[in-house]
Enzyme design. Structure first.
Site, mmCIF file in Angstrom:
data_model
loop_
_atom_site.group_PDB
_atom_site.id
_atom_site.type_symbol
_atom_site.label_atom_id
_atom_site.label_comp_id
_atom_site.label_asym_id
_atom_site.label_seq_id
_atom_site.Cartn_x
_atom_site.Cartn_y
_atom_site.Cartn_z
ATOM 1 N N GLN A 272 -8.572 1.294 2.855
ATOM 2 C CA GLN A 272 -7.692 0.514 3.736
ATOM 3 C C GLN A 272 -6.221 0.769 3.418
ATOM 4 O O GLN A 272 -5.373 0.794 4.306
ATOM 5 C CB GLN A 272 -8.009 -0.982 3.633
ATOM 6 C CG GLN A 272 -9.422 -1.327 4.048
ATOM 7 C CD GLN A 272 -9.773 -0.816 5.434
ATOM 8 O OE1 GLN A 272 -9.013 -0.996 6.380
ATOM 9 N NE2 GLN A 272 -10.914 -0.161 5.558
ATOM 10 N N ASN B 100 6.328 -1.161 -1.070
ATOM 11 C CA ASN B 100 5.329 -0.958 -2.117
ATOM 12 C C ASN B 100 3.964 -1.290 -1.531
ATOM 13 O O ASN B 100 3.852 -2.115 -0.628
ATOM 14 C CB ASN B 100 5.624 -1.890 -3.291
ATOM 15 C CG ASN B 100 4.626 -1.719 -4.421
ATOM 16 O OD1 ASN B 100 4.260 -0.591 -4.782
ATOM 17 N ND2 ASN B 100 4.158 -2.824 -4.977
ATOM 18 N N ASP C 110 5.898 -7.720 -7.051
ATOM 19 C CA ASP C 110 4.860 -7.980 -6.035
ATOM 20 C C ASP C 110 5.152 -9.248 -5.218
ATOM 21 O O ASP C 110 4.224 -9.930 -4.773
ATOM 22 C CB ASP C 110 3.461 -8.082 -6.689
ATOM 23 C CG ASP C 110 3.057 -6.798 -7.407
ATOM 24 O OD1 ASP C 110 3.449 -5.720 -6.943
ATOM 25 O OD2 ASP C 110 2.358 -6.882 -8.430
ATOM 26 N N THR D 220 11.374 -6.593 -3.697
ATOM 27 C CA THR D 220 12.466 -7.450 -4.156
ATOM 28 C C THR D 220 12.368 -7.521 -5.677
ATOM 29 O O THR D 220 11.478 -6.923 -6.276
ATOM 30 C CB THR D 220 12.343 -8.863 -3.552
ATOM 31 O OG1 THR D 220 11.042 -9.375 -3.873
ATOM 32 C CG2 THR D 220 12.532 -8.866 -2.054
ATOM 33 N N HIS E 155 0.155 -2.672 -2.740
ATOM 34 C CA HIS E 155 -0.478 -3.365 -3.867
ATOM 35 C C HIS E 155 -1.928 -3.674 -3.476
ATOM 36 O O HIS E 155 -2.181 -4.135 -2.363
ATOM 37 C CB HIS E 155 0.300 -4.649 -4.166
ATOM 38 C CG HIS E 155 -0.255 -5.405 -5.330
ATOM 39 N ND1 HIS E 155 -0.023 -5.017 -6.633
ATOM 40 C CD2 HIS E 155 -1.044 -6.495 -5.389
ATOM 41 C CE1 HIS E 155 -0.658 -5.847 -7.446
ATOM 42 N NE2 HIS E 155 -1.276 -6.761 -6.719
ATOM 43 N N ILE F 137 8.520 -0.676 -13.560
ATOM 44 C CA ILE F 137 9.280 -1.741 -12.909
ATOM 45 C C ILE F 137 10.584 -1.149 -12.361
ATOM 46 O O ILE F 137 11.293 -0.435 -13.065
ATOM 47 C CB ILE F 137 9.626 -2.871 -13.920
ATOM 48 C CG1 ILE F 137 8.356 -3.416 -14.576
ATOM 49 C CG2 ILE F 137 10.475 -3.957 -13.266
ATOM 50 C CD1 ILE F 137 7.632 -4.484 -13.818
HETATM 51 C C1 GAR Z 1 -3.178 2.094 -5.481
HETATM 52 O O1 GAR Z 1 -4.378 1.381 -5.452
HETATM 53 C C2 GAR Z 1 -1.994 1.154 -5.336
HETATM 54 O O2 GAR Z 1 -2.265 0.074 -4.492
HETATM 55 C C3 GAR Z 1 -1.824 0.696 -6.765
HETATM 56 O O3 GAR Z 1 -2.006 1.841 -7.533
HETATM 57 C C4 GAR Z 1 -2.925 2.695 -6.864
HETATM 58 C C5 GAR Z 1 -2.298 4.067 -6.784
HETATM 59 O O4 GAR Z 1 -3.212 4.979 -6.261
HETATM 60 N N1 GAR Z 1 -0.521 0.129 -6.970
HETATM 61 C C6 GAR Z 1 -0.289 -0.925 -7.729
HETATM 62 O O5 GAR Z 1 -1.152 -1.494 -8.368
HETATM 63 C C7 GAR Z 1 1.157 -1.390 -7.758
HETATM 64 N N2 GAR Z 1 1.250 -2.700 -8.255
HETATM 65 P P1 GAR Z 1 -2.718 6.389 -5.741
HETATM 66 O O6 GAR Z 1 -1.893 7.014 -6.864
HETATM 67 O O7 GAR Z 1 -4.002 7.153 -5.529
HETATM 68 O O8 GAR Z 1 -1.940 6.189 -4.496
#
Ligand code: GAR
Length: 226
Positions: free
Chosen positions: A185, A119, A157, A153, A121, A104
């Site tokens: 995506q 960010n 999320d 913010t 998500h 966080i």
């Molecule tokens: C991704 O799917 C991203 O969207 C998610 O963590 C993964 C990181 O993958 N993030 C969250 O859930 C944030 N709330 P990566 O390390 O291969 O980029």
């Protein structure tokens, strides 16, 4: 006036905790010339994050900032973020990119980088904030899932949405199968969001992000099941 020898491309700082595939997508977009930015710093709260290894492989400045020395203090999370902020300033970071950063972020960083921290998500926010979101989407029975890039913010999320991609949920999908299709995506929309920022095309107006030049393109609906 840019300093001699120093590129005037947008300087981004990437914060990552894990495998770093989104970081890789950003690196690839920069190397391919579709993203006009430079990565000034990659920082992780996890020593063995593969994101740091990816940064090393591309000759980028990378830092593991151990959260342990900050624990036990009354404001340990803020103290840790102050240390991050010092590093971001030292490396003249203009835009902070959270890429699988599973910690966080406190007001210390959010205020310093208001509307300058993004960010990604893996859901169509505001549906399914938090963790394990692809499983939650499947359990809920949604027909369209997806991913969102938003400004950060203080509400987790919750920040203004910059760009989203919708992904159909297919019969027989597991959370892993759906996550993999969403991730493809993510790798497209994150570099695109950063490029829009670099071009000065994003304007935050309350909860909305106005994206210059998008007009009425892309009006086709994605229907699922097709
Ligand atoms: C991704 O799917 C991203 O969207 C998610 O963590 C993964 C990181 O993958 N993030 C969250 O859930 C944030 N709330 P990566 O390390 O291969 O980029």
């Amino acid at each position: 006036m840019p300093t001699a020898g120093r590129s005037d491309k947008l300087r981004i700082g990437v914060l990552a905790s894990g495998r770093g595939s989104n970081l890789q997508a950003v690196i690839d977009a920069i190397e391919a010339g579709s993203l006009q930015a430079q990565i000034a710093l990659v920082l992780s709260n996890k020593k063995d994050a593969f994101a740091l290894e990816r940064a090393r492989r591309h000759g980028l400045t990378e830092v593991f900032l151990d959260p342990k020395p900050y624990t036990g203090q009354p404001d340990s999370r803020e103290a840790y973020d102050r240390a991050i902020l010092d590093l971001l300033k030292k490396h003249e970071v203009e835009l902070v990119v959270l890429a699988g950063y599973m910690k966080i972020v406190t007001a210390v960083l959010i205020k310093a980088y208001e509307n300058r921290m993004m960010n990604i998500h893996p859901s169509l926010l505001p549906s399914f904030p938090g963790l394990d979101v692809q499983k939650k989407a499947l359990d809920w029975g949604v027909k369209l899932a997806g991913c969102t890039v938003h400004f950060v913010t203080e509400g987790v999320d919750e920040g203004p949405i910059i760009i989203q991609a919708a992904v159909p949920v297919l019969e027989g999908d597991t959370a892993e199968m759906l996550s993999a299709r969403i991730l493809e995506q993510e790798h497209l929309i994150y570099p695109r969001a950063i490029q829009l920022y670099a071009e000065g095309k994003l304007k935050v107006d309350g909860r909305r992000v106005v994206v210059a030049g998008t007009g009425t393109k892309g009006t086709e609906a994605l229907i699922s099941p097709a």
